[in-house]
Motif scaffolding. Sequence first.
Motif, short mmCIF file in Angstrom:
data_model
loop_
_atom_site.label_atom_id
_atom_site.label_comp_id
_atom_site.label_asym_id
_atom_site.label_seq_id
_atom_site.Cartn_x
_atom_site.Cartn_y
_atom_site.Cartn_z
N ARG A 207 0.82 -1.21 0.00
CA ARG A 207 0.00 0.00 0.00
C ARG A 207 0.86 1.26 0.00
O ARG A 207 0.46 2.28 -0.56
CB ARG A 207 -0.94 -0.01 1.21
CG ARG A 207 -1.97 1.11 1.19
CD ARG A 207 -2.89 1.09 2.41
NE ARG A 207 -2.21 1.44 3.64
CZ ARG A 207 -2.84 1.70 4.78
NH1 ARG A 207 -4.16 1.63 4.86
NH2 ARG A 207 -2.15 2.00 5.87
N ALA A 208 2.02 1.21 0.61
CA ALA A 208 2.87 2.39 0.74
C ALA A 208 3.80 2.59 -0.45
O ALA A 208 4.47 3.62 -0.54
CB ALA A 208 3.71 2.28 2.02
N THR A 209 3.85 1.62 -1.35
CA THR A 209 4.75 1.72 -2.50
C THR A 209 4.40 2.94 -3.35
O THR A 209 3.22 3.19 -3.61
CB THR A 209 4.66 0.44 -3.35
OG1 THR A 209 5.14 -0.66 -2.57
CG2 THR A 209 5.49 0.56 -4.62
N PRO A 210 5.37 3.72 -3.79
CA PRO A 210 5.07 4.87 -4.64
C PRO A 210 4.37 4.45 -5.93
O PRO A 210 4.45 3.29 -6.35
CB PRO A 210 6.46 5.46 -4.95
CG PRO A 210 7.34 4.96 -3.85
CD PRO A 210 6.81 3.60 -3.49
N GLY A 211 3.71 5.40 -6.56
CA GLY A 211 3.05 5.13 -7.83
C GLY A 211 1.65 4.58 -7.67
O GLY A 211 1.07 4.60 -6.58
N ASN A 212 1.13 4.06 -8.75
CA ASN A 212 -0.24 3.55 -8.78
C ASN A 212 -0.28 2.15 -9.38
O ASN A 212 -1.11 1.85 -10.25
CB ASN A 212 -1.14 4.49 -9.59
CG ASN A 212 -1.28 5.85 -8.94
OD1 ASN A 212 -1.69 5.98 -7.80
ND2 ASN A 212 -0.94 6.90 -9.69
N GLY A 213 0.62 1.30 -8.91
CA GLY A 213 0.66 -0.08 -9.39
C GLY A 213 -0.62 -0.83 -9.06
O GLY A 213 -1.36 -0.46 -8.14
#
Length: 247
Positions: free
Chosen positions: A199-205
Amino acid sequence: MITLITFAPSFGQIAASPFCVKAIWLLNMSGEDWQREDSTDPRNMPKQKLPAIRVDGQVIADSDNIRAFLESRGADFDGGLSEMEKGSRAFIRMAEEHIYFHNVLARWGDDDVWPVIRDTYFAQIPKPLRGFITGKLRKNLLTGMKTQGLGRLSAQERLERLEPDLQAITTRLWQGPFLFGDMPTAADASVAPMLAGLRATPGNGLAKMRIAGDRMLCRYIDHCQNMLDMPQVYDVTSTAVSEPLCA
């Protein structure tokens, strides 16, 4: 006093690695006195990775070994669980041997996200060298992910592979705020950091947006973080859980 050697916080998480978050939560749940030592270079650790703890002149590496050490000193991370519920080990393996690798690919495998990861994780490397050094690290890691298997799949295929895991977690959460009742156990210390990391990963994967858009999973992540990020928040005598931080 136990010293936890861990990666520094990043992207709103108490540590960059979900395994370091797991170790922090287990230490807080154990009631042990401990202190934190942030590191950017695990090469001198026994397993050449973090987390690790230093106690009484020895260094114990790997979050499972840290758990075993804490249990040898009396910690009971599955107190109150039935013998059947102690099958929660299967959830731990699902999180650490499958969901974790979705984290890795979401951060290291996405060309749009990678520059942010590179400049956050490796900020100590001078910019003229950073791209060259980290490029080799990334290439080796992604080669390993292809050997593991997930690295051969598209983002959509990986999401389809992840979905049954998320459904299994959601099914458990219909029974209470945590996987096995009203209080967190060792399973939560493994599962929630993996979900939180995605959930915290950058971007909109795709994996990030799937979790960020799931009210139940978000509430679960926030319950765990609210209770376990800081030792003074965790109270083994209380079943109260604060309100979630996301809708």
